[in-house]
Design an enzyme around this catalytic site. Structure first.
Site, PDB file in Angstrom:
ATOM      1  N   GLU A 181      -0.646 -40.320  22.774  1.00 24.86           N
ATOM      2  CA  GLU A 181      -0.099 -40.658  21.459  1.00 24.86           C
ATOM      3  C   GLU A 181      -0.937 -41.727  20.755  1.00 24.86           C
ATOM      4  O   GLU A 181      -1.286 -42.742  21.347  1.00 24.86           O
ATOM      5  CB  GLU A 181       1.351 -41.146  21.593  1.00 24.86           C
ATOM      6  CG  GLU A 181       2.301 -40.101  22.149  1.00 24.86           C
ATOM      7  CD  GLU A 181       2.404 -38.851  21.285  1.00 24.86           C
ATOM      8  OE1 GLU A 181       2.148 -38.957  20.067  1.00 24.86           O
ATOM      9  OE2 GLU A 181       2.726 -37.772  21.840  1.00 24.86           O
ATOM     10  N   CYS A 240      10.874 -41.447  23.627  1.00 25.34           N
ATOM     11  CA  CYS A 240       9.430 -41.548  23.858  1.00 25.34           C
ATOM     12  C   CYS A 240       8.792 -42.435  22.796  1.00 25.34           C
ATOM     13  O   CYS A 240       8.040 -43.359  23.097  1.00 25.34           O
ATOM     14  CB  CYS A 240       8.781 -40.163  23.874  1.00 25.34           C
ATOM     15  SG  CYS A 240       9.181 -39.201  25.358  1.00 25.34           S
ATOM     16  N   HIS A 267       2.412 -38.007  26.801  1.00 27.97           N
ATOM     17  CA  HIS A 267       3.401 -36.950  27.037  1.00 27.97           C
ATOM     18  C   HIS A 267       2.885 -35.967  28.084  1.00 27.97           C
ATOM     19  O   HIS A 267       1.737 -35.521  28.024  1.00 27.97           O
ATOM     20  CB  HIS A 267       3.694 -36.188  25.739  1.00 27.97           C
ATOM     21  CG  HIS A 267       4.853 -36.728  24.969  1.00 27.97           C
ATOM     22  ND1 HIS A 267       4.726 -37.369  23.763  1.00 27.97           N
ATOM     23  CD2 HIS A 267       6.185 -36.727  25.244  1.00 27.97           C
ATOM     24  CE1 HIS A 267       5.919 -37.725  23.315  1.00 27.97           C
ATOM     25  NE2 HIS A 267       6.824 -37.359  24.207  1.00 27.97           N
TER      26      HIS A 267
END
Lengths: 214, 214, 214, 214
Positions: C65, C128, C152
């Protein structure tokens, strides 16, 4: 909410492709009965071409089916509550039929009209394949001069709006694809038959069936 | 072939949503210049609402962007041949802006109109995000009463017909989604401002920009 | 069934990347508490690097991310039954943070190890992203020498086997991706800090957190 | 880079399923020659079961093919440069064969082993379907006691790492799926044959073929 297939067919009926003498019938979403109703309609109208349509919910484009297999195998029930697992559609029928639609010509014509379309090699094992196989079997055993096949129509935008991230196609677009397909298939039929049938009129009869769920 | 975004905006211009005084501008698909052109248009027309649009080729539905990030990071070049990698759009600008569109109200209104739409949390790192960030930065720094955001439009059927198994949306459907979005956003704006601005006329000015590639 | 994230981290703990002094903590899947537990662990172990992990069920590859946004917006509840809609994670916090992981170096290293990986620009708006934002905020406000980010992990094959046509990744593969990512991030950290920290030992402390649902 | 199918089969050979006397052959990725080589191997080893495998690049799970159709129709050429369009594999052969693998038992066993698997109703129209049809035709016409079918294996992670956002499966996972499938198919074969073959030994011969591209 109407199925995408039914919505598209209604628009084709309202504005048929030029030169096609079009008739339609709604088939019951019931194993066996669907084919019986289809046969009755063929007998009643004697079409040159039958285009059966059904809803292909997760598909992003118009898919023209190339193969139908002799198998009903569904998790859910049909509209009469019948469940079929690992069951032949026609006992002692052949394993599969290829469509008698000129599918490459049809798909190319739809694409040239600016509408996404591809050939599909499976119509599943529920009512869509059931009707596709039933139609092909009728052609093979009773109506040898008839041509026909099955076309899957994506969800309408309204159907996709109720689900998550599913592709869709406007009914006006799907209807135009069906018109183009019918025109291409009738042209092919005339190209193919003219040498044999010199003098045949140009008013080919085409015909749409559509599977509906109650 | 026209971008799906441009096709949809042309249809909105031809038939604007009721009560909206609509103006449009085509932004160059060039880093920096796009935002300069956007600012010039805002200064020139003083809109209440700016809806920027761009093509989101692999997306199956209308996506309304919630966030724009301060980053250009593209593999390809823009229409002036500029390549940008890991470059802030506005040096010393904040990392991101949330849109000032009422996105949940807009998405709900589009879905209720029978068109698939969702909120998106990334506009990528190319021109779409560039314009979304540029617009949000202009609102934050120069035009505090303005509201605006960015909307991604799926491929047209004609664009999808040239690719493999991509979802698409008819331009008429995308245009209707934009009309519904503009109407919902203007209603929200009025709901929000009326207590403060008693007596304000009801002819809110809305405004569409669209990114185009040469 | 264990989450894919937890399974992968257990394998990394059983066989850590060479040269990394690794510690782990399981974060509660509860808004707020997750960040509190994360802060406590950072204070307790003083790591150089924090890699938080979570399950990204529909993703086919390892996604690192790049951005975390200041927003909780979930349809479902967390493990304590809290529901959050349109709520900032840190009131008055910035709209977003970019990760302090060297994500391009990390993704390239994972791909070179023969494992599919890409950069992601959204971690969603549930736990998340909550943890990713919380970690970035702790780094920005309290632990300026720390680096960290969020990764992830796709479903395990066993999780995909219970669903329809979902992509998956073997936990051994995901664990190897995490090892390669940690090694690449620690190398980057040393490359970056060595001029400043001549004489620093080579035993950098790394650290994994993982979000778990009860 | 090795095909995912070849990698998985090598792992099965290195560690075969218990009780299976396993042999393998690499089939040339050439129309016609593939089936000739397959027939030669069947004649040479007299297996009870043949499991042919091939790479199914865009599929997220192990897919066990239910149908093979009498059609070669490829855009690209095979490894000998042959191009085939709308060509029957066996002139005057039936349109299609159903597999003689107990596919539901096999798929259920693979899923119970924690590996995603589904039944597929199309193996395409290139070499995979060619081999599947050729195998089924050999069984139907020459080896009536043999059982066999075709299994598609997803990309390996290393193959997916070179592409964009493609699903993959670790070769160890795919190999385990093949072991489970072989065991389930052999059990089914024994269940089915035992009444007829009382006293048969338990050392059923199984056999894997795999299509390879040069």
């Amino acid at each position: 909410m109407l199925s995408s297939s039914l919505e598209a067919v209604r628009l084709v009926v309202a504005e048929p492709p030029p030169g096609a003498d079009l008739d339609t019938v709604e088939l019951p979403c019931v194993f066996g009965d669907a084919i019986t109703a289809l046969r009755r309609a063929i007998v009643g109208t004697e079409p040159d071409l039958v285009v059966a349509t059904g809803q292909g919910g997760s598909r992003p484009d118009i898919t023209v089916e190339r193969v139908a297999i002799n198998l009903d195998d569904a998790i859910g029930a049909d509209n009469a509550g019948n469940q079929r697992t690992d069951t032949p559609i026609v006992p002692d029928g052949p394993t599969a039929y290829f469509t008698t639609l000129p599918i490459k010509r049809c798909v190319a014509a739809i694409q040239e009209a600016g509408i996404p379309a591809t050939i599909s090699h499976t119509a599943g094992t529920f009512l869509c394949n059931h009707i596709a196989y039933g139609l092909a079997h009728l052609i093979a055993t009773e109506f040898p001069r008839l041509r026909g096949g099955f076309v899957h129509i994506p969800f309408t935008p309204a159907q996709a709006a109720e689900r998550e991230k599913r592709p869709s196609m406007a009914s006006a677009t799907a209807a135009e694809a069906l018109r183009v397909l019918i025109t291409a298939a009738l042209e092919d039929l005339r190209d193919d038959r003219l040498p044999v049938e010199a003098g045949a009129g140009n008013g080919s009869k085409s015909w749409l069936s559509r599977k509906i769920r109650k």
